[in-house]
Each structure stands twice: as C-alpha cells, then as structure tokens.
Scaffold this active site. Structure first.
Site, PDB file in Angstrom:
ATOM      1  N   HIS A  15      33.861  13.915 -43.287  1.00  0.00           N
ATOM      2  CA  HIS A  15      33.535  14.793 -44.424  1.00  0.00           C
ATOM      3  C   HIS A  15      32.045  14.674 -44.718  1.00  0.00           C
ATOM      4  CE1 HIS A  15      37.813  15.359 -45.459  1.00  0.00           C
ATOM      5  NE2 HIS A  15      37.937  14.126 -44.974  1.00  0.00           N
ATOM      6  N   HIS A 136      46.689  17.161 -42.074  1.00  0.00           N
ATOM      7  CA  HIS A 136      46.777  16.055 -43.042  1.00  0.00           C
ATOM      8  C   HIS A 136      48.278  15.859 -43.237  1.00  0.00           C
ATOM      9  CE1 HIS A 136      45.610  13.586 -46.608  1.00  0.00           C
ATOM     10  NE2 HIS A 136      46.883  13.815 -46.843  1.00  0.00           N
ATOM     11  N   LEU A 219      43.427   8.651 -49.067  1.00  0.00           N
ATOM     12  CA  LEU A 219      44.707   9.271 -48.728  1.00  0.00           C
ATOM     13  C   LEU A 219      44.704   9.642 -47.258  1.00  0.00           C
ATOM     14  CD1 LEU A 219      45.203  11.508 -51.890  1.00  0.00           C
ATOM     15  CD2 LEU A 219      46.610   9.540 -51.203  1.00  0.00           C
ATOM     16  N   ASP A 247      37.168   9.526 -40.925  1.00  0.00           N
ATOM     17  CA  ASP A 247      37.548  10.056 -42.235  1.00  0.00           C
ATOM     18  C   ASP A 247      36.572   9.570 -43.310  1.00  0.00           C
ATOM     19  OD1 ASP A 247      38.927  11.522 -44.132  1.00  0.00           O
ATOM     20  OD2 ASP A 247      40.474  10.002 -44.446  1.00  0.00           O
TER      21      ASP A 247
HETATM   22  C1  NCD Z   1      39.366  13.005 -48.099  1.00  0.00           C
HETATM   23  C2  NCD Z   1      38.245  13.623 -48.942  1.00  0.00           C
HETATM   24  O1  NCD Z   1      37.786  12.966 -49.878  1.00  0.00           O
HETATM   25  O2  NCD Z   1      37.834  14.737 -48.644  1.00  0.00           O
HETATM   26  N1  NCD Z   1      39.890  11.877 -48.803  1.00  0.00           N
HETATM   27  C3  NCD Z   1      40.640  10.878 -48.288  1.00  0.00           C
HETATM   28  O3  NCD Z   1      41.074  10.032 -49.060  1.00  0.00           O
HETATM   29  N2  NCD Z   1      40.897  10.786 -47.006  1.00  0.00           N
HETATM   30  C4  NCD Z   1      40.388  14.049 -47.818  1.00  0.00           C
HETATM   31  C5  NCD Z   1      41.330  13.717 -46.687  1.00  0.00           C
HETATM   32  O4  NCD Z   1      40.901  13.457 -45.564  1.00  0.00           O
HETATM   33  O5  NCD Z   1      42.539  13.742 -46.899  1.00  0.00           O
HETATM   34 ZN    ZN Z   2      39.610  13.384 -44.189  1.00  0.00          ZN
HETATM   35 ZN    ZN Z   3      43.333  14.093 -45.003  1.00  0.00          ZN
END
Ligand code: NCD
Ligand code: ZN
Ligand code: ZN
Length: 352
Positions: A15, A136, A219, A247
């Site tokens: 992200h 997801h 998550l 992630d």
């Molecule tokens: C991710 C986010 O913050 O965009 N958060 C996470 O806890 N992994 C979203 C995701 O990948 O599910």
């Molecule tokens: Zn993610």
């Molecule tokens: Zn995710």
C-alpha cells in the site's frame, strides 16, 4: 560473517496511499524491491484504467532520481466494475491484476464487492484473458468470529468461486492460517499466496504483550501460534505458490494509537531484514530467493530480476519512524530495534 546474495526481490502486495505519505513510502519500497503490486484501496479507490494510469504516474514521480522501480497496478473491483474497461486496461498493460475486497472487510473497503454474484461476468472475462484475481480472503458476517474469517471465506466464497471459474488464476493475499496455506497448495497450477513479515514473525500473543500493541494490529489479524508455524513452513517450503508480499500498510501514528485504531503494519523500511530474520531462524536461507525473487514472477508470468543484492548478518542501525512533514509519523515494524540483518551498501543501489 554470513552474507546472502540473491536476485533483487519484488513485493507482491503493498500500500502506497497518496499525497505526502506516498512521497515518503515509495522510495522505501523502491530501494529494496524492483517491482511491487500496488493495492488500489485509496479513498476513492482505483476502479478504472484511467485512475490506475494516473496513480502510476504519481508513484513514478515519487521515485528518487535514477532508481529503477516498476509499480504494477491493480483494479479495485466493485459491484459495478466494467468488464470491458478492466480487460482493456489489462491488455494495454495498465492493470496487472484485479483486487476483490469483500465490502467492509478492511481499510477503505466500503466500496468493495457486496456479493460475489455481482461480479461473475467480470470473473469470466478475467479467466478468459488470464488476468489474475487477488483476494482479501475474509468474510464479514457479524456472527463469524474475527479469528475465523479466513476459514469461512475459503469455505463459503473461495472454493465455490474456484469451482465456478475453473481456469481463473487467484492469489490469496496475506494468508494468516494453516487453512489458507493448505487451500493454495491444493490448487498448485492456479493459486498463489502472499505472506507478510508480521504473520511469520508473530502470533496473536504479540498483539497483547504487556498491553495493547496497536502497531501489530492488521487485517487479517494475527492468529494463534499453530497458524504462525504453518505459515513459516509454507514460506520456507520452496513451493512456488508462496511468495513475498509485505502488505506494508502505512497509517499515521495517531490513527493507530486511537480508541478505534486503523488496521495495518508498516514494514516497508525493514521488510527484507524481517523476512531474513525468519528464514534464518528456520534454517532456510537456501529457500529465501525462491520466496522473495522467483515464485512471484513465476505466478505472474514475468521474468525474475537479473540484478543481485547482498544482505549480511550484521546488525545495522536502529530502526526509526518515518516523519510525514507536519502530518505526523509512521511507526515502522521493528521501530527502536536493531534488525539482525542489513543490506550491504551497494545492495540498495541496483545497477552498480
Ligand atoms: C490494509 C490497509 O491499511 O490498507 N490493512 C491491513 O491491515 N492489512 C488493507 C488490507 O490489506 O487488508
Ligand atoms: Zn493489504
Ligand atoms: Zn487485505
């Protein structure tokens, strides 16, 4: 001195956000990885090829001069995704894959798919053109225990989906359970899975060690130890279906240290060091290159990177947080700690 040299790795799930955060986090990923699958859960999400092309430009503009890094863009599927725009974007090389967020499963997923039935035609088109579906993998029914969401997703959504679309290629993102690892291994020709550093390093105890640890909340949430061990086994197995996906999910400190804190672990500054720590503990450094640099390209039908990088088993500097101008800071995985591995100086200057 233990050195490990391997092909430059890729991050198959990251992200970057947008604006000031993007400016700070893109260089951190680009210094360790050659390519990354960029998640589309912006607000508003990246739902069209035009959005993705524009977002890609903003990412490229945030690269330090001379750094060679390729963002691989994804489309956020909604109940209203236009299959022709999606497939055209894929064929034009704008999209690498499309992402299924079950509505309300995670950060910025309110626009996600409310029921898989709404996107059957889109999935048919993706299967026909060989466009991977990234999921997801959590169900969001309120009566399902949070820790069981992944297993329910596999049984209620993923398995029927794989049956209904027998040629669709699917990546289960950030698997967190033994069940996740198993389902991927049972569809070896058409499934892959990313595994995060935090799900290999920790189990759910770590989230509550001495008090509540919001920076380990993500998550799908960390699971019990037996699942952590199953993921360690999967990642170090050498099986080509499991690959690196951090992630890394930046949220400003005050949004995590809050009465209702955001989900996401920010690992971009130390991702490779964190994975190496786990592989060394598992006596599986010989399997590291497969996980980090070969298996992902194999799944995505891309060539592996040619450059090599070297990391050394020598403690580096203490990990610090990342200041985002006046907005606050991002707390990194291993913040205040000294990772046991570090990159040799020129490892982070590919091409030298
Ligand atoms: C991710 C986010 O913050 O965009 N958060 C996470 O806890 N992994 C979203 C995701 O990948 O599910
Ligand atoms: Zn993610
Ligand atoms: Zn995710």
């Amino acid at each position: 001195m233990t050195n490990l040299t391997f092909r430059r790795p890729d991050d198959w799930h990251v992200h970057f956000r947008d604006g000031a955060v993007l400016q700070h986090v893109v260089p951190l990923t680009a210094r360790q990885f050659a390519r990354a699958i960029v998640m589309p859960n912006l607000a508003p999400p990246v739902t069209t090829a035009a959005d993705a092309a524009a977002y890609r430009e903003r990412i490229l503009a945030a690269l330090p001069p001379g750094v060679d890094f390729q963002p691989l863009m994804t489309c956020y599927l909604t109940d209203h995704t236009d299959a022709s725009d999606l497939i055209a974007g894929f064929r034009d090389g704008i999209f690498t894959a499309a992402k299924l967020y079950p509505a309300h499963a995670t950060t910025n997923s309110a626009h996600g798919v409310s029921s898989i039935d709404k996107i059957q035609a889109v999935l048919d088109a993706m299967a026909e053109f060989g466009m991977p579906l990234l999921v997801h993998g959590e169900i969001t029914r309120r009566e399902v225990d949070l820790f069981d969401r992944e297993k329910y997703f596999i049984d209620e959504v993923l398995t029927p989906l794989l049956r209904r679309h027998p040629t669709l290629r699917v990546v289960m993102e950030h698997i967190t359970t033994e069940d996740g690892a198993q389902v991927v291994a049972s569809y070896p020709e058409r499934m892959g899975a990313t595994i995060t550093p935090q799900h290999l390093l920790y189990n759910r105890n770590a989230m509550f060690e001495g008090g509540l640890r919001p920076h380990l909340y993500c998550l799908p949430v960390l699971k019990r130890r037996k699942h952590q061990l199953a993921l360690r086994k999967a990642a170090t197995s050498g099986l080509s279906n499991y690959f690196l996906g951090t992630d890394s999910a930046p949220h400003l400190r005050h949004l995590k240290e809050a009465s209702c804190g955001c989900a996401g672990v920010f690992s971009a500054p130390v991702a490779i060091e964190a994975y190496l720590h786990v592989f060394a503990e598992e006596n599986a450094l010989d399997k590291f290159e497969a996980f980090a640099s070969l298996n992902g390209p194999t799944f995505y039908k891309m060539a592996p990177n040619e450059e090599r990088v070297t990391y050394t088993l020598t403690p580096g500097e203490t990990v610090s947080n990342v200041k985002i101008d006046d907005a606050g800071e991002l707390v990194s995985l291993f913040s205040g700690e000294t990772p046991s591995w570090r990159a040799l100086a020129d490892a982070l200057e590919p091409g030298k």
